[in-house]
Design a protein around this motif. Structure first.
Motif, PDB file in Angstrom:
ATOM      1  N   ASP A 138     -41.556   4.128   4.619  1.00 34.06           N
ATOM      2  CA  ASP A 138     -41.697   3.106   5.758  1.00 34.06           C
ATOM      3  C   ASP A 138     -42.769   2.179   6.170  1.00 34.06           C
ATOM      4  O   ASP A 138     -42.788   0.900   6.576  1.00 34.06           O
ATOM      5  N   VAL A 139     -44.129   2.585   5.612  1.00 34.61           N
ATOM      6  CA  VAL A 139     -45.257   1.823   5.673  1.00 34.61           C
ATOM      7  C   VAL A 139     -45.417   0.797   4.505  1.00 34.61           C
ATOM      8  O   VAL A 139     -46.453   0.278   4.413  1.00 34.61           O
ATOM      9  N   ASN A 197     -51.769   5.998   3.316  1.00 37.39           N
ATOM     10  CA  ASN A 197     -51.227   5.113   2.514  1.00 37.39           C
ATOM     11  C   ASN A 197     -50.961   3.750   2.929  1.00 37.39           C
ATOM     12  O   ASN A 197     -51.298   2.632   2.015  1.00 37.39           O
ATOM     13  N   ALA A 198     -50.870   3.539   4.221  1.00 37.27           N
ATOM     14  CA  ALA A 198     -50.688   2.186   4.830  1.00 37.27           C
ATOM     15  C   ALA A 198     -52.283   1.718   4.864  1.00 37.27           C
ATOM     16  O   ALA A 198     -52.338   0.300   4.350  1.00 37.27           O
ATOM     17  N   HIS A 199     -53.160   2.306   5.092  1.00 33.48           N
ATOM     18  CA  HIS A 199     -54.619   1.923   5.079  1.00 33.48           C
ATOM     19  C   HIS A 199     -54.972   1.419   3.646  1.00 33.48           C
ATOM     20  O   HIS A 199     -55.546   0.362   3.364  1.00 33.48           O
ATOM     21  N   ARG A 206     -56.337  -8.123  -1.688  1.00 30.70           N
ATOM     22  CA  ARG A 206     -55.180  -9.280  -2.104  1.00 30.70           C
ATOM     23  C   ARG A 206     -53.952  -8.986  -1.871  1.00 30.70           C
ATOM     24  O   ARG A 206     -52.970  -9.838  -1.867  1.00 30.70           O
ATOM     25  N   ASP A 207     -53.699  -8.219  -0.628  1.00 31.62           N
ATOM     26  CA  ASP A 207     -52.558  -7.889   0.157  1.00 31.62           C
ATOM     27  C   ASP A 207     -52.445  -8.797   1.227  1.00 31.62           C
ATOM     28  O   ASP A 207     -53.230  -9.207   1.813  1.00 31.62           O
ATOM     29  N   GLU A 208     -51.016  -9.093   1.709  1.00 28.98           N
ATOM     30  CA  GLU A 208     -50.811 -10.351   2.591  1.00 28.98           C
ATOM     31  C   GLU A 208     -49.810  -9.390   3.920  1.00 28.98           C
ATOM     32  O   GLU A 208     -49.114 -10.124   4.580  1.00 28.98           O
ATOM     33  N   GLY A 209     -49.762  -8.253   3.662  1.00 28.48           N
ATOM     34  CA  GLY A 209     -48.610  -7.569   4.584  1.00 28.48           C
ATOM     35  C   GLY A 209     -48.972  -6.922   5.560  1.00 28.48           C
ATOM     36  O   GLY A 209     -48.516  -5.835   6.321  1.00 28.48           O
ATOM     37  N   LEU A 217     -47.011   0.770  12.324  1.00 30.86           N
ATOM     38  CA  LEU A 217     -47.875   2.036  12.815  1.00 30.86           C
ATOM     39  C   LEU A 217     -48.215   1.830  14.301  1.00 30.86           C
ATOM     40  O   LEU A 217     -48.718   2.825  15.023  1.00 30.86           O
ATOM     41  N   ASN A 218     -47.873   0.628  15.114  1.00 31.73           N
ATOM     42  CA  ASN A 218     -48.112   0.695  16.530  1.00 31.73           C
ATOM     43  C   ASN A 218     -46.909   1.176  17.367  1.00 31.73           C
ATOM     44  O   ASN A 218     -46.863   0.976  18.120  1.00 31.73           O
TER      45      ASN A 218
END
Length: 258
Positions: A138-139, A197-199, A206-209, A217-218
């Motif tokens: 999900d993350v 793993n979201a952290h 490099r990530d844009e998500g 997570l909110n």
């Protein structure tokens, strides 16, 4: 309570030694057994074995399964603390059986072994990991970018890489998540491992998500359910500062800076 026993022959005499010279001790392993095909209730069963105290709990479980009771069921794979499949509660603490030495857990008393908490037990020490892995999925634990496919490698400075280095160490053993009291009482909570793993991707330059993950997570079952009791950090066999990572995600949600 039945107590199956495995007797080990005394060691062969060697140069300067006698037949009684042996590194082995007799240890009792008290294992929580559950077989839904036999009973709806779990029971404890004792196994007394002779074993070198410098061996691991996983070695003891192998001896019991291979030489005493072949019905004993547990997960294991690499046996070197990398795959994370043999997480279980040993003497009341979440640990990896392959990294826990018998001599370090007071073998003079019965050593208790039971499945990790908060997940449905399927048989003996095996639990249903699907809710845990669903939270992980999900993350969105993968690099998210926009635009066309790149024609060269996405470069990153050592400093940027260092920013999320700690959370790359997760082996998805579920030791942290199943040590969390909130997770025990609310199976909908994402849990520490999913947040870790979201952290790892939120703080990847490099990530844009990042915004997408922060919104996930909110959720009411997301990062705000953490009560900062540090059980997760203490349980992590890889030494990840999990509570610190969760606080950084909370801060990113408030400031939208990451």
């Amino acid at each position: 309570m039945a107590t199956p026993v495995m007797d080990k022959s005394q060691s062969e005499p060697g140069a300067g030694g006698t037949a009684t010279d042996t590194p082995y001790i007799t240890a009792t392993f008290r294992i929580r057994r559950f077989n839904p095909e036999v009973s709806d209730e779990a029971t404890w069963e004792d196994f007394r074995i002779e074993i070198d105290p410098k061996e691991r709990v996983l070695d003891a479980l192998h001896k019991i399964k291979w030489e005493i009771d072949g019905t004993l069921t547990f997960r294991r794979s690499c046996a070197h603390g990398i795959c994370g499949s043999d997480a279980m509660r040993i003497n009341g603490r979440n640990r990896l059986a392959c990294k826990t030495l018998i001599k370090d857990i007071n073998p003079e008393k019965p050593i208790t072994v039971e499945p990790i908490k908060g997940l449905t037990v399927l048989k003996d020490l095996v639990v249903d990991m699907e809710p845990f892995f669903q939270a992980y999925r999900d993350v969105m634990p993968f690099l998210i970018t926009k635009g066309n496919e790149p024609t060269r490698e996405r470069l990153q400075s050592p400093e940027d890489r260092e920013r999320f280095d700690d959370t790359t160490k997760c082996i998805l053993c579920a030791a942290c998540t199943s040590a969390c009291p909130v997770f025990w009482n609310d199976g909908q909570y994402f849990g520490p491992a999913a947040i870790v793993n979201a952290h790892r991707f939120i703080f990847d330059s490099r990530d844009e998500g990042g915004e997408q993950r922060l919104e996930v997570l909110n959720d009411r079952e997301g990062v705000w359910r953490c009560r900062t009791v540090f059980n997760c950090t203490e349980a992590c066999p890889r030494g990840i500062e999990i509570t610190k990572a969760i606080q950084e995600v909370k801060r990113a949600l408030i400031t939208r800076r990451y």
